[in-house]
Design a protein around this motif. Structure first.
Motif, PDB file in Angstrom:
ATOM      1  N   THR A  93     -34.885 -46.615   5.612  1.00 50.44           N
ATOM      2  CA  THR A  93     -35.863 -45.922   4.767  1.00 50.44           C
ATOM      3  C   THR A  93     -35.528 -44.430   4.639  1.00 50.44           C
ATOM      4  N   THR A  94     -35.124 -43.834   5.750  1.00 50.17           N
ATOM      5  CA  THR A  94     -34.817 -42.396   5.738  1.00 50.17           C
ATOM      6  C   THR A  94     -33.733 -42.101   4.700  1.00 50.17           C
ATOM      7  N   GLU A  95     -32.667 -42.884   4.752  1.00 50.10           N
ATOM      8  CA  GLU A  95     -31.586 -42.639   3.786  1.00 50.10           C
ATOM      9  C   GLU A  95     -32.059 -42.943   2.359  1.00 50.10           C
ATOM     10  N   VAL A 200     -42.781 -45.588  -3.168  1.00 51.17           N
ATOM     11  CA  VAL A 200     -43.545 -46.226  -2.087  1.00 51.17           C
ATOM     12  C   VAL A 200     -42.622 -46.428  -0.891  1.00 51.17           C
ATOM     13  N   ASP A 201     -43.051 -45.887   0.263  1.00 48.51           N
ATOM     14  CA  ASP A 201     -42.353 -46.141   1.527  1.00 48.51           C
ATOM     15  C   ASP A 201     -42.928 -47.443   2.088  1.00 48.51           C
ATOM     16  N   GLY A 202     -42.128 -48.490   1.987  1.00 41.95           N
ATOM     17  CA  GLY A 202     -42.613 -49.815   2.384  1.00 41.95           C
ATOM     18  C   GLY A 202     -42.123 -50.264   3.748  1.00 41.95           C
ATOM     19  N   VAL A 360     -44.274 -50.445  24.693  1.00 42.92           N
ATOM     20  CA  VAL A 360     -45.057 -49.880  23.584  1.00 42.92           C
ATOM     21  C   VAL A 360     -44.438 -48.527  23.260  1.00 42.92           C
ATOM     22  N   ARG A 361     -44.783 -47.981  22.109  1.00 38.63           N
ATOM     23  CA  ARG A 361     -44.309 -46.622  21.825  1.00 38.63           C
ATOM     24  C   ARG A 361     -45.435 -45.644  22.112  1.00 38.63           C
ATOM     25  N   THR A 362     -45.069 -44.476  22.649  1.00 39.66           N
ATOM     26  CA  THR A 362     -46.062 -43.426  22.880  1.00 39.66           C
ATOM     27  C   THR A 362     -45.570 -42.139  22.233  1.00 39.66           C
TER      28      THR A 362
HETATM   29  N1  C6P Z   1     -40.722 -45.654  11.958  1.00 40.79           N
HETATM   30  C1  C6P Z   1     -41.631 -46.017  14.179  1.00 40.79           C
HETATM   31  O1  C6P Z   1     -41.533 -46.181  15.393  1.00 40.79           O
HETATM   32  P1  C6P Z   1     -35.780 -45.529   9.506  1.00 40.79           P
HETATM   33  O2  C6P Z   1     -35.732 -44.788  10.812  1.00 40.79           O
HETATM   34  O3  C6P Z   1     -35.012 -44.825   8.435  1.00 40.79           O
HETATM   35  O4  C6P Z   1     -35.420 -46.969   9.638  1.00 40.79           O
HETATM   36  O5  C6P Z   1     -37.321 -45.556   9.079  1.00 40.79           O
HETATM   37  C2  C6P Z   1     -38.052 -44.373   8.923  1.00 40.79           C
HETATM   38  C3  C6P Z   1     -39.487 -44.694   8.644  1.00 40.79           C
HETATM   39  C4  C6P Z   1     -40.030 -44.378   7.418  1.00 40.79           C
HETATM   40  N2  C6P Z   1     -41.283 -44.710   7.079  1.00 40.79           N
HETATM   41  C5  C6P Z   1     -42.072 -45.373   7.928  1.00 40.79           C
HETATM   42  C6  C6P Z   1     -43.463 -45.743   7.488  1.00 40.79           C
HETATM   43  C7  C6P Z   1     -41.588 -45.714   9.200  1.00 40.79           C
HETATM   44  O6  C6P Z   1     -42.375 -46.381  10.040  1.00 40.79           O
HETATM   45  C8  C6P Z   1     -40.274 -45.345   9.575  1.00 40.79           C
HETATM   46  C9  C6P Z   1     -39.753 -45.624  10.956  1.00 40.79           C
HETATM   47  C10 C6P Z   1     -40.379 -45.995  13.339  1.00 40.79           C
HETATM   48  O7  C6P Z   1     -42.714 -45.890  13.632  1.00 40.79           O
HETATM   49  C11 C6P Z   1     -39.322 -45.129  13.932  1.00 40.79           C
HETATM   50  S1  C6P Z   1     -39.757 -43.435  13.938  1.00 40.79           S
END
Ligand code: C6P
Length: 408
Positions: A93-95, A200-202, A360-362
């Motif tokens: 998603t980041t890229e 949209v960030d999916g 879990v994540r914190t």
């Molecule tokens: N969230 C989480 O633990 P990447 O790292 O590029 O695969 O995804 C980034 C990203 C973008 N949008 C949303 C809504 C996300 O949840 C994430 C990644 C992980 O919540 C790692 S920080």
């Protein structure tokens, strides 16, 4: 009915122990575990198919190309894109979001009078690339606020849409809180009141429910493969054909050209214009296997199981005194984010849970603005996948109670 033992048998990692206890993996929003079918497709590529794609006349290269393009078609169907060439493989998603922002500035599409709207609920990867784009172009960033429940203020969106709005970008599901945003309503509002492109960030949507990009009518849809049972380093940017055609590339290099000379370079057709360099061939092929895995279970079965788990987890956690669930009343999926009042910080709770084999994540979950809004440093986040069980939720609840006893 979901057959959990059959599903769990497909995930070898679920048999391992952590600190002498069976692993209970509740960090699926960070990355999901991978089923054998995905692991085998990836390793089989290296055993049987390894060759570069789109370049060779030789048989192996053609076989690898066919497999990767077949996977693109699976992804196309998975999100109901109109064409397979609207599916661009990225590493996540980041890229995908950075690709959009750089393609926009490379194309001179934004200037200092333009506005970009995002929301207070975004992951840093849907904030920082837009800030960087604003720095490059002088455009202004506006942020839709949230209320105490984490719900977006759509009046703000309505009031701020204008001819100056060039982009509105928001997540479908918040990774920190699990809130499902009213994206269909937001998209109608944006279409009625501006000519903005919609992103949209999916990332936290596709692992949990069916997405139809044509029904949504978004211009871009970004997601990561590794949160939906595919390998790390895989992801997708969907873009509408006309929108993608109107943009300059992000990266330059091999694979993305039609012709190259020192005087002038012309670009390849979609999607290759946006896929410079050798791609993650094994990962992209395995992404297709992850799509098969989800579709074999069926979206409805998967969604129902995960929604039941979330409801069960929230109800059981709320039995614990002095425990706050963030976004408790909002429509959510996949995630319950909470804190114990007066019992250490989230990482203390996370460390005690880890000793019990519970992952879990914190912390801030790459969403510092959300944490600032609630005036906290972080939360404990349990996030679910199709293989999780009510018994694992029970173990989580007992672990949190133990943490509370130890820390207060
Ligand atoms: N969230 C989480 O633990 P990447 O790292 O590029 O695969 O995804 C980034 C990203 C973008 N949008 C949303 C809504 C996300 O949840 C994430 C990644 C992980 O919540 C790692 S920080």
């Amino acid at each position: 009915m979901i057959n959990l033992s059959q599903i769990r048998a497909q995930f070898p990692i679920l048999n391992r122990e952590i600190h002498g206890k069976p692993l209970i993996y509740l960090d699926n929003a960070a990355t999901s575990q991978k089923p054998l079918s995905v692991i085998e497709v990836e390793s089989n590529y290296y055993k049987e198919l390894n060759a570069n794609v789109h370049r060779g006349i030789h048989t192996l290269s053609q076989l690898a190309t066919d497999e990767m393009e077949n996977s693109r078609k699976k992804v196309q169907k998975f999100i109901n894109a109109k064409h397979d060439y609207e599916v661009i493989f990225t590493k996540g998603t980041t890229e995908s979001i950075n690709l959009i922002t750089y393609a926009l500035s490379n194309s001179g599409k934004l200037s200092k009078d333009d506005e970009i709207i995002i929301t207070h609920l975004e992951h840093h990867s849907n904030i920082v690339p837009w800030q960087m784009l604003c720095q490059r172009t002088g455009a202004k960033l506006k942020v839709i606020p949230i209320n105490e429940e984490g719900i977006l203020n759509l009046d703000f969106l309505r009031e701020n849409l204008s001819d100056r709005t060039k982009i509105v970008s928001f997540n479908y599901v918040s990774n920190a809180l699990g809130i499902v945003n009213p994206v269909q309503e937001m998209i109608s509002l944006i279409r009625q009141n501006s000519g903005a492109w919609i992103v949209v960030d999916g990332a936290q949507a596709v692992p949990h429910f069916k997405v139809d990009v044509q029904a949504l009518d978004c211009d871009f849809f970004a997601f990561s493969g590794h949160k939906m049972y595919a390998p790390t380093g895989t992801g997708v940017l969907y873009g509408k054909e006309a929108v993608l055609e109107s943009l300059e590339p992000f990266h330059g290099g091999g694979e993305m050209i039609a012709t190259c000379s020192f005087e002038k370079t012309t670009y390849a057709a979609l999607p290759f214009k946006f896929e410079a360099g050798t791609p993650n061939i094994a990962g992209n092929i395995a992404l297709g296997a992850a799509v098969d895995f989800i579709e074999n279970i069926g979206h409805e079965t998967l969604q129902q199981h995960e929604n039941n788990l979330l409801k069960y987890a929230q109800n059981r956690l709320l039995e614990i005194e002095k425990l706050t669930v963030y976004g408790e009343k909002a429509h959510r999926t996949g995630v319950v984010s909470f804190n114990l009042q007066n019992a250490g910080i989230s990482s203390d709770v996370g460390m005690i849970l880890d000793k019990l084999g519970i992952a879990v994540r914190t912390g801030h979950h790459c969403t510092q603005p959300i944490m600032d809004f609630f005036n906290i440093a972080g939360t404990v986040r349990a996030s679910f996948a199709v293989y999780n069980t009510n018994e694992e939720v029970d173990a989580l609840v007992e672990g949190v109670k133990k943490a509370q006893r130890m820390l207060s």
